[in-house]
Design an enzyme around this catalytic site. Structure first.
Site, mmCIF file in Angstrom:
data_model
loop_
_atom_site.group_PDB
_atom_site.id
_atom_site.type_symbol
_atom_site.label_atom_id
_atom_site.label_comp_id
_atom_site.label_asym_id
_atom_site.label_seq_id
_atom_site.Cartn_x
_atom_site.Cartn_y
_atom_site.Cartn_z
ATOM 1 N N CYS A 233 0.507 -1.137 0.347
ATOM 2 C CA CYS A 233 0.395 -0.089 0.085
ATOM 3 C C CYS A 233 0.514 1.317 0.430
ATOM 4 O O CYS A 233 2.228 0.948 0.871
ATOM 5 C CB CYS A 233 -1.035 0.218 0.990
ATOM 6 S SG CYS A 233 0.112 -0.148 2.944
ATOM 7 N N SER B 185 3.438 -2.138 4.122
ATOM 8 C CA SER B 185 3.160 -0.625 3.844
ATOM 9 C C SER B 185 4.341 -0.223 2.621
ATOM 10 O O SER B 185 5.285 -0.602 2.673
ATOM 11 C CB SER B 185 3.653 0.099 4.847
ATOM 12 O OG SER B 185 4.917 0.065 5.475
ATOM 13 N N ASP B 186 4.216 0.784 2.420
ATOM 14 C CA ASP B 186 5.238 1.422 1.321
ATOM 15 C C ASP B 186 6.417 2.084 2.828
ATOM 16 O O ASP B 186 5.835 2.158 3.798
ATOM 17 C CB ASP B 186 5.163 2.256 1.161
ATOM 18 C CG ASP B 186 6.055 2.502 -0.185
ATOM 19 O OD1 ASP B 186 7.428 2.532 -0.141
ATOM 20 O OD2 ASP B 186 6.157 3.648 -1.061
ATOM 21 N N CYS B 187 7.816 2.667 2.596
ATOM 22 C CA CYS B 187 8.560 2.199 3.969
ATOM 23 C C CYS B 187 8.400 3.463 4.591
ATOM 24 O O CYS B 187 8.426 5.023 3.913
ATOM 25 C CB CYS B 187 10.170 2.321 3.140
ATOM 26 S SG CYS B 187 9.958 0.663 2.502
ATOM 27 N N ALA C 298 4.675 4.171 5.463
ATOM 28 C CA ALA C 298 3.893 4.634 5.136
ATOM 29 C C ALA C 298 2.950 4.901 6.285
ATOM 30 O O ALA C 298 1.717 5.786 5.890
ATOM 31 C CB ALA C 298 2.744 3.528 3.697
#
Ligand SMILES: *[C@@H]1O[C@H](CO)[C@@H](O)[C@H](O)[C@H]1NC(C)=O
Ligand SMILES: *[C@@H]1O[C@H](CO)[C@@H](O)[C@H](O)[C@H]1NC(C)=O
Ligand SMILES: *[C@@H]1O[C@H](CO)[C@@H](O)[C@H](O)[C@H]1NC(C)=O
Ligand SMILES: *[C@@H]1O[C@H](CO)[C@@H](O)[C@H](O)[C@H]1NC(C)=O
Ligand SMILES: *[C@@H]1O[C@H](CO)[C@@H](O)[C@H](O)[C@H]1NC(C)=O
Ligand SMILES: *[C@@H]1O[C@H](CO)[C@@H](O)[C@H](O)[C@H]1NC(C)=O
Ligand SMILES: *[C@@H]1O[C@H](CO)[C@@H](O)[C@H](O)[C@H]1NC(C)=O
Length: 789
Positions: free
Chosen positions: A277, A309-311, A313
């Site tokens: 995401c 999650s994206d890093c 996020a």
């Protein structure tokens, strides 16, 4: 001399292999630490006879709350009492094993890996089997690196966001702007990357024990791929708007037939085991906190992998979007929405207090762990010593193989796009070139460039590709760097250009102009580059050749119009063997066949706010729309543009004229609904139970009318009846790449599923099929198919 040294090398190679092999046999060192290592092999979760869900639940039942929380990060800590080593979820494999993920290092026995062209160029080949071979080759190198303790098993590729705006710094990572092409790439990449290739494991250890696993074999993963970034992510930084605080306002219509389409394919057909995401919000809700959005992926698309999650996020939910009042609420809302791990430490730091506050329950943690562990079990992480496992045989000898390097070369040869070629200026006859000038800031750079690149095996500079063909190759950079803020180097460039028979200028973009966290504001060549190109065109003996690097489109209309610039080629970031591929094309050893996977706009497009997500044009306010499906302006080069040294002509051998959709199996209520809609000129795709029965074939013949063998990309579009608001101007319904020898013809058949490929979304975000006349467009041929009830 040459022969002697080859033998010498061979000998050394064998010796090295023996050494490496011995290391494997005698020391456990090169293999990573693994769970279920004696004396920790007696747990139920180590019992390969039990089903994966049983093993997963057994493992979870042994963990304390604190230990559970330790698993909600990309970098999980070890739990020595259970024999669980730490695990790093984050490895990268966009176009080869990348260095970006902390799961990867090149400090072990493996010092480099094959650097394939950046994805946008591989997409330009429109060659499914090439895409599949590349994904497989990367997976083998990935498994080999895992075996030497140099990578994880979970990789965060492919990037399947739609290349919506030409300024986007990461458009280079995607397969372009067309949802159907991106979907196809996603499916092919994920399958090639994840599938357990039985041929690939023959002769490996494990022998008879594999029988036990048979029931689960369909579920087994060679490696795990990740569809990212979910969803509507394609902006890094535009003014004060960044990917961290951006709220993408997306209509239901665009969501369905643009932004979500590749993700649905990646999950449903590709069967990806991971979804990432994104940082941005979508219609007011940060994607990693959007329960409705993430739930749908599980319920409607049947997703059973993990969601990362994206890093950091999850941190942006609170810190940038102000979506929650506290960090605790941010981790709670993300976990409950369905985000299983936060890349970074945010959940590690705040989950315990969220739990103590009661905003997270133990069952919420367990649910996340179920998805996470299931993927690790499917990867065989809990099946004991990898040196005895199914994939044990992969090692340093499988990385940077000549087969993989040839594949990288082939991808560049097939992908490079010939944009302009006045009076068949190219190919050059080698015998007419005794001195060649190669000018430009990109000709002699020391790495292949492109985001998510690893350490190449044996990178050759673009310049070096030409040495073997020409007696005298001169080089001057012309500009200090790609930014080219000075004309100080022009004089050197001018003097070698005057001396040369032919001049090639390698200009364009590199990562100083487009990258993660960095979008462009202009589509023109950076700094004084245009000036350099026109200066050289003016003084060269013959018209010059312009070679463009970079993943994003560049407005080089000045060069397109200038007769002193005879040929233009786009090489993007062509990987570690790109220079060789380029020189082979320029001298006619290869015939270019790549096609642009995205529209090349003129500079005037930059008036459009990058933040406006709308795909459809809006004549009321002058908004021009985006991508070939909706853009109403005149592009520099359209989607699918690309020339060849030969000429092809296509013929439609057969195609239906009329298509009746049958409602045979639908119930009474549904038929009433369908009849109502059909009076309005369309039907809802999900109201037609047997839509797939109306699939049809289009038979096509392609002739090569010239004297040079070549490959032709067949692009079949449809123009839908325009009666319905929001209908695309045209859309791709099928593609294929065909090799056609000179003066011969080759046939192909494209399967068209009207419900999938002729449909589009209405205002409410429902897929509809307009009734009436569709025009199928193949090059300059048009064929009308009438779709009726
Ligand atoms: C991952 O965590 C371990 C401790 O569990 C630590 O030693 C290591 O440095 C961490 N790695 C990264 C990349 O943060
Ligand atoms: C979020 O809130 C902080 C203060 O709590 C404020 O400084 C910041 O500007 C807000 N950001 C946004 C995007 O509203
Ligand atoms: C290149 O050099 C070779 C050997 O010196 C010579 O035979 C050949 O004619 C030269 N080619 C050109 C195009 O000048
Ligand atoms: C290419 O660049 C390297 C430094 O990276 C330099 O040593 C070499 O001379 C350059 N080659 C040419 C032909 O200018
Ligand atoms: C031009 O670029 C060089 C190298 O990137 C840099 O050192 C210099 O400061 C720049 N000059 C100006 C005027 O921007
Ligand atoms: C082009 O070069 C000139 C002279 O070196 C410099 O003054 C100017 O700033 C450069 N232009 C751009 C756009 O970088
Ligand atoms: C597609 O790629 C494969 C693998 O590199 C290659 O063998 C094949 O010739 C390509 N097809 C065409 C039509 O270029």
């Amino acid at each position: 001399m040459i022969k002697n040294s080859t033998i010498h090398f061979l000998f050394l190679f064998i010796l090295l292999n023996i050494l490496v092999f011995n290391v494997h046999l005698t020391k456990s060192k090169p293999y990573p630490k693994f769970p279920c290592h004696p004396p920790h092999h007696k747990y139920d979760f180590c019992n390969k006879k039990l089903s994966i869900p049983t093993r997963v639940n057994s493992l979870i039942s042994l963990l304390t709350i604190d230990e559970k929380i330790l698993h909600l990060s990309d970098n999980t800590s070890s739990i020595p009492r259970l024999g669980l080593p730490s695990y790093e979820w984050w490895s990268e494999s966009l176009h080869g094993i990348g260095i970006n993920g902390p799961g990867i290092n090149f400090d072990g026995p493996i010092r480099g890996s094959t650097s394939f062209p950046q994805v946008i160029l591989t997409a330009a080949t429109f060659n499914r089997s090439l895409w599949h071979s590349i994904a497989k080759a990367i997976a083998v190198e990935g498994r080999a690196m895992y075996n030497t303790g140099q990578s994880g098993l979970t990789f965060w590729a492919p990037n399947i966001n739609v290349f919506r705006d030409p300024r986007w710094g990461r458009g280079q990572e995607t397969p372009g702007e067309d949802p159907m092409v991106i979907s196809t790439y996603a499916i092919v990449y994920v399958k090639g990357f994840q599938e357990v290739d039985l041929k690939g494991v023959e002769g490996s250890g494990g022998g008879g024990k594999r029988r036990v696993l048979e029931e689960d074999d369909g579920d087994r993963l060679m490696l795990s791929a990740c569809c990212k970034h979910f969803t509507a992510y394609d902006l890094e930084k535009w003014g004060h708007v960044t990917r961290y605080n951006f709220n993408a306002v997306v209509t239901k219509q665009d969501m369905e037939d643009t932004f979500q389409a590749p993700f649905r394919s990646c999950i449903q057909q590709g069967k990806a085991s991971c979804l990432m995401c994104t940082y941005n919000s979508v219609n007011g809700v940060p994607a990693c906190a959007d329960k409705e959005l993430l739930d749908k992926v599980r319920t409607d698309w049947g997703f059973d992998g993990y969601i990362t999650s994206d890093c950091d996020a999850v941190a942006t939910i609170y810190e940038y979007h102000n979506y929650t009042k506290t960090p605790e609420d941010a981790v709670a809302i993300a976990l409950k929405a369905g985000t299983n791990i936060n890349c970074g430490t945010y959940m590690l730091r705040h989950m315990k207090s969220a739990f103590q506050q009661g905003s997270v329950l133990e069952q919420d943690l367990d649910r996340a762990l179920q998805y996470l562990f299931s993927v690790q079990f499917r990867l065989g992480l809990f099946d004991g010593n990898p040196a005895k496992g199914q994939f044990a045989k992969f090692g340093p000898q499988d990385v940077c193989t000549s087969k993989n390097l040839n594949l990288a070369l082939d991808a560049a040869r097939q992908g490079i796009v010939l944009l302009k070629n006045d009076k068949k200026f190219l190919p050059l006859n080698k015998r007419s070139v005794s001195t060649l000038a190669i000018v430009g800031p990109m000709a002699n750079v020391s790495s292949p460039g492109g985001t998510y690149t690893g350490v190449p095996c044996k990178f050759k500079r673009i310049l070096e590709g030409f040495y073997q063909h020409v007696n005298r190759t001169l080089h001057a950079a012309g500009c200090l760097d790609v930014g080219c803020n000075s004309t100080a180097g022009f004089q050197d460039a001018i003097s070698i250009a005057k001396e040369a028979d032919y001049v090639i200028v390698v200009a364009g973009l590199d990562l100083s102009q487009e990258r993660e966290d960095f979008d462009r504001y202009s589509l023109l060549l950076p700094g004084n580059q245009t000036n350099l190109v026109t200066t050289l065109a003016a003084i060269s003996k013959k018209p010059i050749i312009l070679v463009l690097t970079g993943g994003g489109p560049v407005d080089i209309s000045f060069a397109e119009k200038d007769p002193r610039i005879a040929s233009i080629l786009w090489v993007a970031y062509p990987g570690e063997t790109g220079g060789k591929a380029l020189s082979e094309i320029i001298f006619g050893y290869q015939n270019p066949g790549g096609k642009l996977p995205m529209t090349w706009y003129l500079e005037s497009f930059t008036k459009v706010p990058m933040t406006c997500m709308n795909m459809r044009a809006d004549p009321a306010n002058g908004y021009p729309g985006r991508t070939y499906r909706f853009y109403t302006g005149e592009p520099l080069y359209g989607f699918g543009h690309g020339l060849s040294f030969t000429s092809f002509s296509s013929r439609l051998l057969s195609a239906p004229k009329r298509l009746s959709l049958s409602l045979a199996k639908s119930n009474w209520k549904r038929s009433i609904l369908v009849q109502e809609h059909s009076r309005l000129g369309y039907i809802h795709v999900d109201e037609v139970p047997s839509c797939s029965l109306s699939q049809f074939f289009i038979h096509i013949s392609v002739s090569n009318d010239g004297d040079m063998d070549g490959s032709h990309v067949v692009l079949l579009f449809s123009r839908v009846p325009q009666s319905i608001h929001g209908a695309p101007q045209k859309q791709l319904v099928g593609f294929d790449r065909l090799h056609v020898p000179a003066r011969e013809s080759v046939e192909t058949s494209l399967l068209v599923d009207p419900c999938e490929f002729l449909s589009f979304a209405n205002d409410q975000g429902n897929r509809i099929l307009a009734l009436g006349e569709y025009t199928l467009v193949l090059d300059d041929i048009e064929h009308v198919v009438s779709i009726e009830m």
